[in-house]
Design an enzyme around this catalytic site. Structure first.
Site, PDB file in Angstrom:
ATOM      1  N   THR A  13       2.507   7.382  -5.069  1.00  0.00           N
ATOM      2  CA  THR A  13       3.104   8.724  -5.087  1.00  0.00           C
ATOM      3  C   THR A  13       3.392   9.225  -6.491  1.00  0.00           C
ATOM      4  O   THR A  13       3.253  10.417  -6.776  1.00  0.00           O
ATOM      5  CB  THR A  13       4.428   8.714  -4.280  1.00  0.00           C
ATOM      6  OG1 THR A  13       4.119   8.377  -2.940  1.00  0.00           O
ATOM      7  CG2 THR A  13       5.123  10.048  -4.295  1.00  0.00           C
ATOM      8  N   ASP A  57      -3.768   5.001  -2.845  1.00  0.00           N
ATOM      9  CA  ASP A  57      -2.532   4.927  -2.076  1.00  0.00           C
ATOM     10  C   ASP A  57      -2.364   3.422  -1.811  1.00  0.00           C
ATOM     11  O   ASP A  57      -3.325   2.750  -1.408  1.00  0.00           O
ATOM     12  CB  ASP A  57      -2.695   5.689  -0.756  1.00  0.00           C
ATOM     13  CG  ASP A  57      -1.407   5.740   0.048  1.00  0.00           C
ATOM     14  OD1 ASP A  57      -0.959   6.850   0.351  1.00  0.00           O
ATOM     15  OD2 ASP A  57      -0.882   4.660   0.395  1.00  0.00           O
ATOM     16  N   SER A  59      -1.405   1.692   0.430  1.00  0.00           N
ATOM     17  CA  SER A  59      -1.739   1.174   1.762  1.00  0.00           C
ATOM     18  C   SER A  59      -3.125   0.526   1.743  1.00  0.00           C
ATOM     19  O   SER A  59      -3.458  -0.246   2.643  1.00  0.00           O
ATOM     20  CB  SER A  59      -1.748   2.300   2.788  1.00  0.00           C
ATOM     21  OG  SER A  59      -0.604   3.083   2.627  1.00  0.00           O
ATOM     22  N   THR A  89       4.788   2.681  -3.461  1.00  0.00           N
ATOM     23  CA  THR A  89       5.941   1.902  -2.989  1.00  0.00           C
ATOM     24  C   THR A  89       5.662   1.168  -1.679  1.00  0.00           C
ATOM     25  O   THR A  89       6.286   0.148  -1.399  1.00  0.00           O
ATOM     26  CB  THR A  89       7.180   2.808  -2.783  1.00  0.00           C
ATOM     27  OG1 THR A  89       6.843   3.819  -1.837  1.00  0.00           O
ATOM     28  CG2 THR A  89       7.644   3.425  -4.072  1.00  0.00           C
ATOM     29  N   THR A 165      12.020  -6.022  -0.564  1.00  0.00           N
ATOM     30  CA  THR A 165      11.488  -5.418   0.645  1.00  0.00           C
ATOM     31  C   THR A 165      11.666  -3.918   0.505  1.00  0.00           C
ATOM     32  O   THR A 165      12.699  -3.482  -0.011  1.00  0.00           O
ATOM     33  CB  THR A 165      12.327  -5.930   1.838  1.00  0.00           C
ATOM     34  OG1 THR A 165      11.891  -7.229   2.160  1.00  0.00           O
ATOM     35  CG2 THR A 165      12.253  -5.070   3.057  1.00  0.00           C
ATOM     36  N   GLN A 277      13.895 -12.479  11.307  1.00  0.00           N
ATOM     37  CA  GLN A 277      13.764 -11.025  11.401  1.00  0.00           C
ATOM     38  C   GLN A 277      14.906 -10.333  10.684  1.00  0.00           C
ATOM     39  O   GLN A 277      14.806  -9.165  10.334  1.00  0.00           O
ATOM     40  CB  GLN A 277      13.799 -10.580  12.867  1.00  0.00           C
ATOM     41  CG  GLN A 277      12.600 -10.992  13.640  1.00  0.00           C
ATOM     42  CD  GLN A 277      12.702 -10.639  15.119  1.00  0.00           C
ATOM     43  OE1 GLN A 277      13.484  -9.795  15.525  1.00  0.00           O
ATOM     44  NE2 GLN A 277      11.882 -11.299  15.908  1.00  0.00           N
TER      45      GLN A 277
END
Ligand code: ASP
Length: 340
Positions: A13, A57, A59, A89, A165, A277
């Site tokens: 971004t 990006d 991803s 990010t 995270t 988790q």
């Protein structure tokens, strides 16, 4: 000698602009960032940039992308005091974790940063992030870099990369390090948390590892999880390792059907690592009966590792020609400060 920092621009971004047709954000080249951050010219350091030809990006990040970053750092390691990596990010915590394993004997700062808003938007968080990340990458004390680690700098905080995270898709404080304190905080001054920072062994030469074995998968346990589906996953051809995200301190359902699926696969050589988790806290498989039953299947304890650190560590260890027992041992000990 002048202090020098290499800024590696990969996309994300921070360097994105709106596509005039779709309105969606797409990566742009580094010149946009330079144009929007004239302060970069005010640094007294030698500041060079290495821009990826096709910024992405994040991803779309893959292990080959991490290998490229590792090679850039290795090839220019002696020329710079520190490195700043501008990165999206979304997968920054995966990349910072992966690079921490790929860069063995690191003694210089490798600081990942990016932003939640593009650099050309009025309220961008990118400017502060990039300027402070450069300052941290350049900082030295007694002739040595203050931060000899792979880190993420975001929203005034510096974290050990493999402890992070992405916890928010909208807040400027996008990253958290639940199980390890921040290494620095940027206010009027940048305050370093010196006891928490790694101390590299002196005289060791940087060694890079550029392979990752992706024969791994992650599985999040939930109430009612279908054992036949688990069976299919565990018997996937070529699968070598699995990260299981369990409840609380490492607990799972206790039905014979559930447990036997894991025991059979682990007996056949599958490496299974138990992480929680919960984002804060640690797996302790002997705390509850449920945890003990799961431990008896042969699953290994991942303590307080993040999913991002666990999956990249396992992929990294699988390429190291180690035995299954050797990999299981390494999973449970700290290689780069990723586990307590
Ligand atoms: N999708 C973007 C990326 O990860 C998000 C960001 O940079 O914040 O590249």
């Amino acid at each position: 000698m002048d202090t020098s920092v290499l800024v590696i621009y990969t996309g994300g971004t921070i360097g994105m602009k709106q596509n005039s047709k779709t309105g969606a954000l797409v990566p742009f080249d580094f010149s946009e960032i330079e144009k929007e951050v004239p302060e970069l010219k005010k640094f007294k350091y030698k500041l060079d940039t290495h821009s990826f030809r096709n910024p992405i990006d994040s991803s779309d990040v893959k292990p080959e992308f991490w290998a490229t970053i590792a090679k850039i750092i290795k090839n220019s390691y002696d020329l710079y005091d520190g490195f700043v990596i501008l990165h999206g990010t979304d997968t920054m915590s995966y990349s910072a974790s992966a690079l921490s394993f790929m860069l063995e004997n690191l003694s210089k700062p490798v600081i990942f940063t990016g932003s939640q808003l593009p650099i050309d938007s009025i309220r961008t968080d990118g400017k502060e992030n990039i300027l402070s990340a450069i300052e941290i990458a350049a900082s030295r004390q007694n002739g040595k870099p203050v931060i000899p680690e792979v880190c993420i700098f975001f929203d005034y905080k510096l974290f050990r990369g493999n402890r992070t995270t992405k916890h928010s898709a909208e807040k400027f404080n996008a990253f958290r390090s639940y199980n390890y304190p921040a290494l620095a905080e940027a206010g009027v001054e940048i305050k370093y948390n010196l006891p928490a920072i790694a101390k590299p062994e002196s005289g060791k030469i940087l060694k890079i590892h550029t392979e990752m074995d992706t024969s791994v998968i992650g599985l999040k346990i939930f109430p009612g999880i279908n054992c036949d589906f688990i069976d299919n996953i565990l018997n996937t051809k070529g699968l070598k390792g699995i990260i299981i995200e369990t409840f609380g301190s490492g607990n799972t359902p206790t039905s014979e059907k559930f447990l036997s699926k894991f025991k059979t696969a682990i007996d056949k050589g599958l490496i299974a690592l138990n992480i929680s988790q919960c984002q804060a806290g640690s797996v302790e498989m002997e705390r509850y009966e449920t945890g003990i039953l799961f431990k008896n299947t042969g699953v290994v304890c991942g303590k307080d590792m993040t999913f991002e650190a666990a999956i990249t560590k396992l992929s990294f260890l699988l390429t190291n020609n180690k035995t299954v027992t050797g990999i299981k041992e390494d999973l449970q000990k700290s290689l780069r400060g990723e586990i307590s």
